[in-house]
Design a protein around this motif. Structure first.
Motif, mmCIF file in Angstrom:
data_model
loop_
_atom_site.group_PDB
_atom_site.id
_atom_site.type_symbol
_atom_site.label_atom_id
_atom_site.label_comp_id
_atom_site.label_asym_id
_atom_site.label_seq_id
_atom_site.Cartn_x
_atom_site.Cartn_y
_atom_site.Cartn_z
ATOM 1 N N MET A 1 0.876 -1.195 -0.039
ATOM 2 C CA MET A 1 0.030 -0.024 -0.003
ATOM 3 C C MET A 1 0.932 1.173 -0.135
ATOM 4 N N ASN A 2 0.762 2.132 -0.895
ATOM 5 C CA ASN A 2 1.420 3.359 -1.159
ATOM 6 C C ASN A 2 0.781 4.425 -0.082
ATOM 7 N N ALA A 3 1.661 4.934 0.597
ATOM 8 C CA ALA A 3 0.971 5.857 1.841
ATOM 9 C C ALA A 3 0.879 7.280 1.106
ATOM 10 N N ASN A 4 1.602 7.517 -0.081
ATOM 11 C CA ASN A 4 1.651 8.700 -0.460
ATOM 12 C C ASN A 4 1.147 8.541 -1.841
ATOM 13 N N TYR A 5 0.021 7.830 -2.298
ATOM 14 C CA TYR A 5 -0.485 7.804 -3.427
ATOM 15 C C TYR A 5 -0.947 9.048 -4.138
ATOM 16 N N LEU A 6 -1.640 9.762 -3.304
ATOM 17 C CA LEU A 6 -2.249 11.199 -3.665
ATOM 18 C C LEU A 6 -1.534 12.227 -2.744
ATOM 19 N N GLU A 7 -0.860 13.338 -3.486
ATOM 20 C CA GLU A 7 -0.137 14.295 -2.697
ATOM 21 C C GLU A 7 -0.406 15.543 -3.009
ATOM 22 N N LEU A 8 -1.000 16.303 -2.153
ATOM 23 C CA LEU A 8 -1.356 17.753 -2.528
ATOM 24 C C LEU A 8 -0.366 18.596 -1.578
ATOM 25 N N THR A 9 0.499 19.497 -2.428
ATOM 26 C CA THR A 9 1.490 20.217 -1.576
ATOM 27 C C THR A 9 1.729 21.613 -1.855
ATOM 28 N N GLY A 10 1.370 22.290 -0.757
ATOM 29 C CA GLY A 10 1.053 23.765 -0.719
ATOM 30 C C GLY A 10 0.589 24.146 -1.801
ATOM 31 N N VAL A 11 -0.704 23.565 -1.920
ATOM 32 C CA VAL A 11 -1.626 23.955 -2.990
ATOM 33 C C VAL A 11 -2.557 25.354 -2.532
ATOM 34 N N GLY A 12 -2.187 26.281 -3.529
ATOM 35 C CA GLY A 12 -3.268 27.560 -3.065
ATOM 36 C C GLY A 12 -3.689 27.920 -4.431
ATOM 37 N N ILE A 13 -4.836 28.810 -4.554
ATOM 38 C CA ILE A 13 -5.495 29.216 -5.720
ATOM 39 C C ILE A 13 -6.014 30.480 -5.856
ATOM 40 N N GLU A 14 -5.908 31.202 -6.535
ATOM 41 C CA GLU A 14 -6.497 32.585 -6.775
ATOM 42 C C GLU A 14 -7.494 32.977 -7.890
ATOM 43 N N PHE A 15 -8.697 33.341 -7.656
ATOM 44 C CA PHE A 15 -9.458 33.668 -8.845
ATOM 45 C C PHE A 15 -9.505 35.102 -9.272
ATOM 46 N N ASP A 16 -9.523 35.193 -10.708
ATOM 47 C CA ASP A 16 -9.622 36.620 -10.876
ATOM 48 C C ASP A 16 -11.026 36.829 -11.080
ATOM 49 N N THR A 17 -11.582 37.842 -10.169
ATOM 50 C CA THR A 17 -12.925 38.019 -10.219
ATOM 51 C C THR A 17 -13.208 39.650 -10.839
ATOM 52 N N GLY A 18 -12.249 39.926 -11.589
ATOM 53 C CA GLY A 18 -12.316 41.329 -12.201
ATOM 54 C C GLY A 18 -12.221 42.782 -11.288
ATOM 55 N N GLY A 19 -12.013 42.272 -9.744
ATOM 56 C CA GLY A 19 -11.490 43.442 -8.980
ATOM 57 C C GLY A 19 -10.050 43.687 -8.970
ATOM 58 N N LYS A 20 -9.579 44.568 -8.284
ATOM 59 C CA LYS A 20 -8.095 44.885 -8.244
ATOM 60 C C LYS A 20 -7.427 43.843 -7.819
ATOM 61 N N THR A 21 -7.830 43.239 -6.636
ATOM 62 C CA THR A 21 -7.037 41.966 -6.181
ATOM 63 C C THR A 21 -7.574 40.837 -6.358
ATOM 64 N N PRO A 22 -7.093 39.521 -6.851
ATOM 65 C CA PRO A 22 -7.707 38.573 -7.257
ATOM 66 C C PRO A 22 -8.012 37.965 -5.862
ATOM 67 N N PHE A 23 -9.304 37.084 -6.067
ATOM 68 C CA PHE A 23 -9.724 36.419 -4.782
ATOM 69 C C PHE A 23 -9.091 35.071 -4.620
ATOM 70 N N ARG A 24 -8.293 35.027 -3.145
ATOM 71 C CA ARG A 24 -7.825 33.858 -2.783
ATOM 72 C C ARG A 24 -8.605 32.857 -2.022
ATOM 73 N N ALA A 25 -8.926 31.783 -2.475
ATOM 74 C CA ALA A 25 -9.714 30.890 -2.290
ATOM 75 C C ALA A 25 -9.020 29.780 -1.239
ATOM 76 N N LEU A 26 -7.974 29.486 -1.768
ATOM 77 C CA LEU A 26 -7.205 28.339 -1.002
ATOM 78 C C LEU A 26 -5.648 28.889 -0.702
ATOM 79 N N GLN A 27 -5.296 28.234 0.377
ATOM 80 C CA GLN A 27 -3.934 28.636 0.862
ATOM 81 C C GLN A 27 -3.223 27.458 1.640
#
Lengths: 303, 333
Positions: A1-27
């Motif tokens: 059994m692979n303990a690191n089968y699926l790995e998320l590392t430092g995932v962050g995402i910003e969405f461009d909402t049309g405003g001045k600063t993009p919306f940061r959903a995940l950090q």
């Protein structure tokens, strides 16, 4: 059994909402999932659970960090990370059989003969008890049945990871319980790795090996991870009064309501399946009824 | 044997008869038939009354009665023209047969009848012309609409051009089309008349837009979940278009096609007038130039014919839409 089968590392995402600063959903989302593990993501509406799932699916691209599945980086959507969508997402113009066939013909067009594919489609529909409605259109079957077909389509792609986006959120409590039992059975038999989003605390505790609890957005991240060490196979009736189950359930509720209370009034209106125990089937919700696509159904169940 | 079949069929027939009688029960009939009937009667009355008060240089404006007379006239002309045509071919046949009998190697000439086209011929020409323009337009509009709907980049590139050319009248296009066709279509043995091409292309230029815009909107508005499902399955672009995009946007494409055909039919009459394509437009123009006391009545017949055909074309599209739409429960109107 692979303990690191699926790995998320430092995932962050910003969405461009049309405003001045993009919306940061995940950090800074970090998560390691073992092969064959069942992991639930739980959190309030708008906390970015679906975004995490979409990033794993490849439907969204992370702004920073990344996802590695079995040693390969995820860059685009693909059938190795098949998704069960909340609103089933069956093509309304294709029959139950053809909906699954669309996926199977695509994934196995080279590796399986026509006859093998047909057998495989029928096998997967049998797995979710839908053999009786092969040639019905989605509009002709109930909401629960549609979701069964959605699960069959997903499993038929033989994904490395099954991604489920609130798969039972739009169903009445009885249908939901039936589908949860089916899912548990299938996962026990096939040993799939599953990442499921849910609003429903009982569902999360009943099905998962680990529950990933997310803090509220914006810039949401993983708040706490709870290991559910209940023995399998699990029986919903027996567990309902099991002190350890009740304790685990309480821990999730405490995280959601005491430490990360509903952030805004607007979001408190959103359906949160928590307070209603799955086993408590109210008479109103009892009959499995014909539903269109209404995601609003989930809200009425939680009320 | 035959009797037993009849005996068995009898109850079924009775049932059918009862069903039909039920459907046409007097009360229902009154509700369904009476309002439109009243509307038509009032309209005819107002038309007659107004027509009597309008005097033109070509005589009194035709009322319903005079128009009906012209319908009969045109029908008579049609019958006479067909008789003449038949007689022509009969004479030609006889003449050639005689020649061949006298000398089997003789070179005989077969000529087509070249009489003046009658009203029905002109309607047919118009229908063929509008069909040609419509097909031509949609061979471009549907694929382009799908591409625009799928890619916002291409849409942004094409949109300004659509917006500018969309409102242009056919009459502005026609001179340009005429000159381009005369310059480029110079075959010795032309398959199409130039006037036909001019009219069809002008129609195409005008009925391109509704389908293009509606297809774009339809394709761009496909449920995100379905698109995501397709992406997860990694469907190829062609399969994605065939299995998801086309069925999902079929209602919008057909809305576009219906608007398109209606526009095309309207534009056609003007185009034919100017291009002298021997269809309904030319009929109206010729009658106007002819200026006899019957002309206005005959034009009015054409007006009504144009209206009824336009209506029939729309119904045909609606029937086709019902045929091609996956959602058989959808209410079409």
């Amino acid at each position: 059994m692979n303990a690191n089968y699926l790995e998320l590392t430092g995932v962050g995402i910003e969405f461009d909402t049309g405003g001045k600063t993009p919306f940061r959903a995940l950090q800074n989302v970090n998560l390691k999932i073992a092969e064959g593990e069942f992991v639930s993501l739980i959190g309030h509406s708008g906390c970015g659970k679906s975004t995490v799932l979409n990033i794993i699916a490849g439907l969204h691209q992370a702004t920073e960090g990344g996802v590695i599945l079995e040693g390969r980086e995820v860059v685009r959507p693909g059938p190795d990370r098949a998704v069960v969508f909340q609103n089933h997402s069956l093509m309304p113009w294709l029959t139950v059989y053809d909906n699954v066939a669309l996926a199977v013909d695509q994934v196995f067009r080279k590796s399986k003969t026509r006859a093998e594919r047909r057998e495989w489609i029928e096998h997967n529909l049998e797995l979710v008890n839908m053999s009786h409605a092969l040639h019905k259109l989605p509009a002709e079957i109930s909401g629960g049945m549609k979701q069964r077909v959605g699960i069959a389509r997903c499993l038929a792609m033989q994904p490395k990871v099954v991604l489920m986006d609130e798969p039972f959120g739009a169903l009445d409590a009885l249908t939901r319980a039936q589908l949860q039992d089916s899912l548990m059975q299938i996962q026990a038999d096939l040993g799939n790795t599953v990442v499921m989003i849910t609003h429903d605390v009982d569902e999360a505790v009943l099905l998962s090996d680990r529950i990933v609890m997310m803090s509220n957005g914006p810039a949401a991240t993983i708040g706490e991870i709870l290991t559910i060490d209940l023995p399998r196979p699990r029986d919903r009736l027996g567990l309902a009064e099991d002190p350890h189950f009740v304790h685990l359930r309480h821990q999730v509720l405490e995280f959601l309501y005491a430490r990360h209370g509903t952030p805004t009034a607007q979001e408190s209106a959103a359906p949160v399946g928590g307070p209603t125990p799955v086993t408590d089937v109210s008479p109103v919700a009892a009959p499995a009824r014909q539903e269109s696509t209404g995601s609003a159904e989930g809200g009425s169940e939680a009320a | 044997m035959a009797e037993s079949v009849v005996a068995e069929a009898q109850p079924v027939m009775d049932q059918r008869f009862e069903q039909i009688m039920e459907r046409i029960n007097p009360q229902r009939l009154l509700k369904v038939v009476l309002p439109p009937l009243l509307g038509i009667i009032v309209f005819l009355g107002v038309w007659q009354a107004a027509a009597e008060r309008i005097d033109t240089s070509l005589g009194q404006f035709p009322g319903p009665v005079q128009v009906w007379e012209q319908v009969e006239n045109l029908a008579g002309e049609h019958v006479r023209a067909r008789e003449k045509e038949a007689a022509f071919y009969e004479r030609q046949e006889a003449r050639n047969a005689k020649k061949l009998a006298a000398n089997p190697d003789a070179e005989v000439k077969w000529r087509d009848y070249t009489g003046k086209p009658v009203f029905l011929d002109q309607i047919w020409t118009s229908l063929v012309t509008v069909a040609a323009g419509f097909v031509l337009a949609n061979l471009v509009a549907i694929p382009l609409g799908i591409v625009c709907g799928l890619s916002s980049g291409i849409y942004k590139a094409v949109n300004p051009i659509i917006q500018v050319f969309k409102p242009v009248s056919p009459l502005a296009w026609l001179p340009l089309v005429t000159m381009v066709v005369s310059a480029t279509y110079t075959s010795e043995d032309p398959m199409f008349d130039k006037s036909f091409l001019n009219s069809a292309i002008t129609v195409a230029l005008c009925c391109l837009w509704p389908t293009l815009i509606n297809t774009t909107v339809g394709v761009a508005g496909i449920d995100r979940d379905l698109v995501n499902a397709s992406r997860v399955m990694s469907l190829s672009p062609t399969l994605h278009v065939r299995k998801i995009v086309l069925p999902a946007s079929m209602p919008m494409i057909f809305t576009g096609l219906r608007l398109s055909l209606a526009t095309g039919w309207m534009v056609l009459i003007a185009a034919e007038m100017l291009a002298q394509n021997p269809g309904l437009g030319k009929f109206v123009w010729d009658e106007f130039q002819n200026g006899s006391s019957d002309s206005l009545g005959r034009i009015m017949v054409a007006v009504l014919a144009i209206g009824f055909i336009g209506f029939a074309l729309d119904r045909t599209m609606l029937a086709l839409q019902g045929r091609f739409n996956w959602d058989k429960q959808a209410v079409l109107r």
